[in-house]
Design a protein around this motif. Structure first.
Motif, PDB file in Angstrom:
ATOM      1  N   VAL A  86       0.852  -1.190   0.000  1.00 53.32           N
ATOM      2  CA  VAL A  86       0.000   0.000   0.000  1.00 53.32           C
ATOM      3  C   VAL A  86       0.890   1.243   0.000  1.00 53.32           C
ATOM      4  CG1 VAL A  86      -1.739   1.288   1.282  1.00 53.32           C
ATOM      5  CG2 VAL A  86      -1.789  -1.224   1.267  1.00 53.32           C
ATOM      6  N   LEU A  87       0.782   2.023  -1.062  1.00 53.09           N
ATOM      7  CA  LEU A  87       1.533   3.272  -1.198  1.00 53.09           C
ATOM      8  C   LEU A  87       0.571   4.390  -1.598  1.00 53.09           C
ATOM      9  CD1 LEU A  87       4.513   1.759  -3.232  1.00 53.09           C
ATOM     10  CD2 LEU A  87       4.498   2.329  -0.792  1.00 53.09           C
ATOM     11  N   VAL A  88      -0.471   4.566  -0.805  1.00 48.48           N
ATOM     12  CA  VAL A  88      -1.528   5.524  -1.104  1.00 48.48           C
ATOM     13  C   VAL A  88      -1.562   6.584  -0.007  1.00 48.48           C
ATOM     14  CG1 VAL A  88      -4.024   5.816  -1.406  1.00 48.48           C
ATOM     15  CG2 VAL A  88      -2.880   3.797  -2.348  1.00 48.48           C
ATOM     16  N   THR A  89      -1.815   7.820  -0.406  1.00 47.10           N
ATOM     17  CA  THR A  89      -1.945   8.924   0.534  1.00 47.10           C
ATOM     18  C   THR A  89      -3.287   9.603   0.318  1.00 47.10           C
ATOM     19  OG1 THR A  89       0.445   9.293   0.476  1.00 47.10           O
ATOM     20  CG2 THR A  89      -0.901  11.081   1.344  1.00 47.10           C
ATOM     21  N   ALA A  90      -3.972   9.904   1.420  1.00 44.77           N
ATOM     22  CA  ALA A  90      -5.216  10.674   1.367  1.00 44.77           C
ATOM     23  C   ALA A  90      -4.871  12.126   1.703  1.00 44.77           C
ATOM     24  CB  ALA A  90      -6.222  10.122   2.365  1.00 44.77           C
ATOM     25  N   GLY A  92      -6.337  16.053   2.456  1.00 42.09           N
ATOM     26  CA  GLY A  92      -7.463  16.884   2.837  1.00 42.09           C
ATOM     27  C   GLY A  92      -7.432  18.222   2.115  1.00 42.09           C
ATOM     28  N   ALA A  93      -8.550  18.899   2.120  1.00 43.28           N
ATOM     29  CA  ALA A  93      -8.660  20.200   1.454  1.00 43.28           C
ATOM     30  C   ALA A  93      -7.761  21.249   2.094  1.00 43.28           C
ATOM     31  CB  ALA A  93     -10.114  20.669   1.469  1.00 43.28           C
ATOM     32  N   ASP A  94      -7.401  21.048   3.355  1.00 38.20           N
ATOM     33  CA  ASP A  94      -6.559  22.007   4.074  1.00 38.20           C
ATOM     34  C   ASP A  94      -5.070  21.688   3.962  1.00 38.20           C
ATOM     35  OD1 ASP A  94      -6.485  19.729   5.607  1.00 38.20           O
ATOM     36  OD2 ASP A  94      -7.063  20.697   7.485  1.00 38.20           O
ATOM     37  N   GLY A  95      -4.703  20.723   3.094  1.00 39.15           N
ATOM     38  CA  GLY A  95      -3.304  20.357   2.921  1.00 39.15           C
ATOM     39  C   GLY A  95      -2.854  19.222   3.825  1.00 39.15           C
ATOM     40  N   SER A  96      -3.708  18.735   4.691  1.00 37.54           N
ATOM     41  CA  SER A  96      -3.370  17.628   5.580  1.00 37.54           C
ATOM     42  C   SER A  96      -3.294  16.327   4.777  1.00 37.54           C
ATOM     43  CB  SER A  96      -4.398  17.499   6.697  1.00 37.54           C
ATOM     44  OG  SER A  96      -5.687  17.295   6.150  1.00 37.54           O
ATOM     45  N   THR A  97      -2.561  15.362   5.321  1.00 39.64           N
ATOM     46  CA  THR A  97      -2.459  14.052   4.689  1.00 39.64           C
ATOM     47  C   THR A  97      -2.527  12.958   5.750  1.00 39.64           C
ATOM     48  OG1 THR A  97      -0.039  13.994   4.808  1.00 39.64           O
ATOM     49  CG2 THR A  97      -1.010  14.877   2.774  1.00 39.64           C
ATOM     50  N   VAL A  98      -3.050  11.816   5.354  1.00 35.79           N
ATOM     51  CA  VAL A  98      -3.023  10.607   6.172  1.00 35.79           C
ATOM     52  C   VAL A  98      -2.749   9.442   5.233  1.00 35.79           C
ATOM     53  CG1 VAL A  98      -4.601  11.453   7.964  1.00 35.79           C
ATOM     54  CG2 VAL A  98      -5.504  10.140   6.050  1.00 35.79           C
ATOM     55  N   GLU A  99      -2.233   8.391   5.823  1.00 35.70           N
ATOM     56  CA  GLU A  99      -2.029   7.152   5.080  1.00 35.70           C
ATOM     57  C   GLU A  99      -3.049   6.135   5.582  1.00 35.70           C
ATOM     58  OE1 GLU A  99       1.966   5.746   5.276  1.00 35.70           O
ATOM     59  OE2 GLU A  99       2.801   7.714   4.827  1.00 35.70           O
ATOM     60  N   PRO A 100      -3.491   5.231   4.707  1.00 36.08           N
ATOM     61  CA  PRO A 100      -4.450   4.207   5.152  1.00 36.08           C
ATOM     62  C   PRO A 100      -3.982   3.425   6.366  1.00 36.08           C
ATOM     63  CG  PRO A 100      -4.318   4.217   2.772  1.00 36.08           C
ATOM     64  CD  PRO A 100      -3.244   5.144   3.263  1.00 36.08           C
ATOM     65  N   ARG A 101      -2.678   3.278   6.572  1.00 42.59           N
ATOM     66  CA  ARG A 101      -2.166   2.536   7.732  1.00 42.59           C
ATOM     67  C   ARG A 101      -2.693   3.104   9.037  1.00 42.59           C
ATOM     68  NH1 ARG A 101       3.579   2.347   6.886  1.00 42.59           N
ATOM     69  NH2 ARG A 101       3.667   1.048   8.721  1.00 42.59           N
ATOM     70  N   GLU A 102      -3.071   4.376   9.049  1.00 43.09           N
ATOM     71  CA  GLU A 102      -3.585   5.005  10.262  1.00 43.09           C
ATOM     72  C   GLU A 102      -4.966   4.474  10.645  1.00 43.09           C
ATOM     73  OE1 GLU A 102      -2.824   9.320  10.385  1.00 43.09           O
ATOM     74  OE2 GLU A 102      -1.372   8.955   8.776  1.00 43.09           O
ATOM     75  N   LEU A 103      -5.606   3.727   9.760  1.00 44.84           N
ATOM     76  CA  LEU A 103      -6.882   3.076  10.072  1.00 44.84           C
ATOM     77  C   LEU A 103      -6.682   1.791  10.869  1.00 44.84           C
ATOM     78  CD1 LEU A 103      -8.524   3.470   6.558  1.00 44.84           C
ATOM     79  CD2 LEU A 103      -9.218   4.680   8.646  1.00 44.84           C
ATOM     80  N   LEU A 104      -5.470   1.266  10.875  1.00 50.75           N
ATOM     81  CA  LEU A 104      -5.168   0.012  11.554  1.00 50.75           C
ATOM     82  C   LEU A 104      -4.882   0.246  13.032  1.00 50.75           C
ATOM     83  CD1 LEU A 104      -2.747  -1.511   8.905  1.00 50.75           C
ATOM     84  CD2 LEU A 104      -5.160  -2.081   9.244  1.00 50.75           C
ATOM     85  N   VAL A 105      -4.944  -0.822  13.795  1.00 50.96           N
ATOM     86  CA  VAL A 105      -4.555  -0.777  15.196  1.00 50.96           C
ATOM     87  C   VAL A 105      -3.119  -0.250  15.254  1.00 50.96           C
ATOM     88  CG1 VAL A 105      -4.163  -2.183  17.246  1.00 50.96           C
ATOM     89  CG2 VAL A 105      -6.053  -2.727  15.703  1.00 50.96           C
ATOM     90  N   SER A 106      -2.836   0.643  16.175  1.00 55.54           N
ATOM     91  CA  SER A 106      -1.540   1.314  16.199  1.00 55.54           C
ATOM     92  C   SER A 106      -0.356   0.360  16.266  1.00 55.54           C
ATOM     93  CB  SER A 106      -1.481   2.321  17.340  1.00 55.54           C
ATOM     94  OG  SER A 106      -1.603   1.661  18.576  1.00 55.54           O
ATOM     95  N   GLU A 107      -0.502  -0.766  16.959  1.00 53.09           N
ATOM     96  CA  GLU A 107       0.603  -1.714  17.054  1.00 53.09           C
ATOM     97  C   GLU A 107       0.965  -2.276  15.687  1.00 53.09           C
ATOM     98  OE1 GLU A 107      -2.272  -2.312  19.059  1.00 53.09           O
ATOM     99  OE2 GLU A 107      -1.416  -1.076  20.638  1.00 53.09           O
ATOM    100  N   VAL A 108      -0.036  -2.577  14.878  1.00 50.99           N
ATOM    101  CA  VAL A 108       0.207  -3.111  13.540  1.00 50.99           C
ATOM    102  C   VAL A 108       0.801  -2.029  12.654  1.00 50.99           C
ATOM    103  CG1 VAL A 108      -0.878  -4.051  11.454  1.00 50.99           C
ATOM    104  CG2 VAL A 108      -1.601  -4.842  13.717  1.00 50.99           C
ATOM    105  N   ALA A 109       0.227  -0.846  12.694  1.00 54.68           N
ATOM    106  CA  ALA A 109       0.680   0.250  11.845  1.00 54.68           C
ATOM    107  C   ALA A 109       2.114   0.644  12.162  1.00 54.68           C
ATOM    108  CB  ALA A 109      -0.247   1.449  11.999  1.00 54.68           C
TER     109      ALA A 109
END
Length: 127
Positions: A86-90, A92-109
């Motif tokens: 997975v090499l995808v970035t989301a 936001g309209a305000d210039g913010s970014t998140v990666e899908p990995r942030e949807l996972l349990v923090s230990e896994v991510a």
């Protein structure tokens, strides 16, 4: 040798993936520019960007249903084999970014350098 490399996807060019149009139908998505590389199981990835019309506080919540749809698509496409990176970035309209990995349990991510789809297959109950 060339046939073997081509069959595992190493010599295949990236291509625009057919999931961009359905992704753009989701609420808050303004554009999707994802593409797959490779056609086999070695060193394949889904990479690109999804842009949303939300700010940082809403971005992860807006990404979740979109990403579930992407994960289900990849699950079908790869017949449940979850080695695609997975090499995808989301964005936001305000210039913010998140990666899908942030949807996972923090230990896994936090545990893995690169995240593969198997983690999302598990997260969304597909395996």
């Amino acid at each position: 040798m060339i046939a073997a490399l081509a069959s595992c996807g190493r010599l295949l060019p990236s291509r625009t993936d057919s999931l961009n149009d359905p992704v753009e139908e989701f609420e808050y998505v303004t554009s999707s520019e994802m593409e797959t590389s490779g056609g086999g199981t070695m060193r394949t990835s889904l990479r690109g960007d999804i842009r949303f019309d939300v700010d940082e506080e809403q971005l992860l919540d807006a990404l979740d249903p979109v990403w579930r749809s992407v994960v289900e698509y990849i699950f079908e496409k790869d017949e449940g084999f979850g080695s695609r990176t997975v090499l995808v970035t989301a964005h936001g309209a305000d210039g913010s970014t998140v990666e899908p990995r942030e949807l996972l349990v923090s230990e896994v991510a936090d545990q893995f350098g690169s995240i593969t789809f198997i983690h999302f297959f598990e997260h969304y109950g597909l395996v």
